[in-house]
Enzyme design. Structure first.
Site, short mmCIF file in Angstrom:
data_model
loop_
_atom_site.label_atom_id
_atom_site.label_comp_id
_atom_site.label_asym_id
_atom_site.label_seq_id
_atom_site.Cartn_x
_atom_site.Cartn_y
_atom_site.Cartn_z
N ASP A 90 0.83 -1.18 -0.05
CA ASP A 90 -0.09 -0.07 -0.18
C ASP A 90 0.87 1.12 0.06
O ASP A 90 2.04 1.13 0.44
CB ASP A 90 -0.99 -0.06 1.29
CG ASP A 90 -2.08 -1.03 1.31
OD1 ASP A 90 -2.07 -1.58 0.15
OD2 ASP A 90 -2.40 -1.67 2.32
N TYR A 112 6.79 -8.76 8.66
CA TYR A 112 6.56 -7.33 8.70
C TYR A 112 6.87 -6.68 9.98
O TYR A 112 6.97 -7.63 10.88
CB TYR A 112 5.03 -7.14 8.22
CG TYR A 112 4.68 -7.47 6.91
CD1 TYR A 112 4.42 -6.46 5.71
CD2 TYR A 112 3.96 -8.66 6.73
CE1 TYR A 112 3.98 -7.02 4.67
CE2 TYR A 112 3.62 -9.34 5.35
CZ TYR A 112 3.81 -8.22 4.37
OH TYR A 112 3.01 -8.72 3.01
N ASP A 124 -6.53 1.24 8.29
CA ASP A 124 -5.16 1.91 8.26
C ASP A 124 -5.27 3.44 8.61
O ASP A 124 -6.66 4.08 8.74
CB ASP A 124 -4.25 1.63 7.35
CG ASP A 124 -4.92 2.33 5.90
OD1 ASP A 124 -5.77 3.15 5.77
OD2 ASP A 124 -4.49 1.70 4.77
#
Length: 367
Positions: A42, A70, A84
């Site tokens: 993203d 991650y 998010d």
């Protein structure tokens, strides 16, 4: 040294640009249109993005299945429309909290309702191992030919069926109480996640918030590894975000970020040193299989070949390559799989690559 015709470019993606922006930058640097990436990040996210070019673009689908790791920051106490930090804050009555979940109330301090021990317990009991995850509505998954995020942005209802994923590690640390965008108390926690392909870290943040009864979303995300590749690899190209101005078709001045290398980056000198060649790309995509020149010719004509030794069924599909004993060079021939023939030692090509004059050293690829 020269840039290989086909191979991989490892990129450290900056924040604020899309994965497609990284592809556009790679096309410019490599002077080729045949470029793709293995796994979208993203715009908010940073970290490792694997770029394939030339014939190696046909290997990217196999790299999509590799495990990933991650580093993230999860905010508990606020949920957003996109799961998010780029989304709008949702009210408490829109958290979609399931039955049996404790909801923080006015009679309980925020610190107590989100004790670190409780957070770790919820993670270990619900979000580690084999789990069913509903991807976020703002994802690139296609629904009847349309991207889910396009439908969500149009205000349409998006329902994506849960899918099985595997989270091998989900460790949390460093909890800190602060004020969120809404002005409410929130708890930010650092997280490290190792997971299977197809896992949405945003969805893990969302689900953790729901399970705790307070809502949650992702505020930072960095991908640190994909399969055998790490963002700390010395061959990783670190890009930065740069704002550019342009006039659209309607004559309106627009501003948009693009991905660029550092000002002192010398593409002609550096790219040959950091690009991985076709054999590098192949050996990091699938198990490898050495064949001879005659077998290579058969595979390139689409014929099945028979192996003299037994077959390890766990090693297929695989990459078949041919080596030159005199030059210690090798050439990627095909992606092969087992045939359904009664002879269990026969394999057939499913992706065939043209012969290349630019090959890599053989010794480190033997398995």
């Amino acid at each position: 040294m020269c840039i290989p015709d086909s191979g991989l470019l490892l990129v450290d993606k900056p924040q604020g640009v899309t994965s497609h922006d990284i592809v556009a930058c790679a096309r410019h640097l490599l002077h080729t249109k045949r470029v793709g990436h293995a796994g979208t990040l993203d715009p908010m996210a940073t970290g490792l993005l694997i770029i394939g070019f030339g014939n190696a673009t046909r290997l990217l689908n196999y790299m999509l299945g590799h495990n990933k790791t991650y580093e993230a920051v999860i905010r508990l106490g606020e949920a957003t429309t996109t799961d998010d930090a780029e989304g709008e804050i949702l009210p408490n009555d829109a958290l979609n909290i399931g039955p049996g979940v404790h909801v923080a109330n006015k009679d309980m301090s925020f610190e107590k309702s989100l004790s670190f021990e409780r957070i770790k317990q919820v993670v270990s009991e619900n979000l580690v191992g084999k789990i069913m995850q509903a991807p976020t509505a703002f994802s690139a998954i296609k629904i009847n030919g349309q991207r889910a995020y396009d439908l969500a942005r149009e205000g349409k209802s998006v329902e994506i069926a849960p899918r099985e994923i595997f989270v091998s590690d989900f460790s949390v640390s460093n909890p800190r109480i602060t004020r969120g965008v809404s002005g409410k108390l929130v708890c930010d926690i650092s997280a490290k996640v190792s997971c299977s392909s197809g896992t949405y870290i945003r969805a893990l943040a969302r689900d953790l918030g729901r399970l705790l009864g307070v809502g949650g979303h992702l505020t930072q995300l960095r991908r640190t590894s994909v399969g055998d590749f790490s963002v700390t690899d010395s061959r990783v190209l670190k890009l930065r975000s740069q704002m550019r101005e342009f006039t659209d078709r309607n004559g309106v001045l627009q501003h948009r970020s693009k991905a660029v290398p550092s000002d002192d980056f010398d593409a002609n000198n550096m790219l040959p040193k950091i690009c991985l060649n076709m054999m590098d790309a192949a050996s990091h995509s699938l198990p490898t299989l050495s064949i001879d020149e005659n077998q290579a010719k058969d595979l390139r004509f689409g014929r099945w070949i028979e192996l003299k030794s037994g077959i390890n069924y766990e090693n297929y599909p695989a990459i078949a390559y041919v080596s030159n004993a005199n030059t210690e060079e090798c050439d990627v021939v095909a992606v092969v799989e087992l045939t359904k023939n009664i002879k269990s030692n026969q394999i057939k090509p499913i992706v065939v690559f043209p012969a290349s004059e630019k090959t890599g050293k053989l010794d480190k690829y033997l398995k």
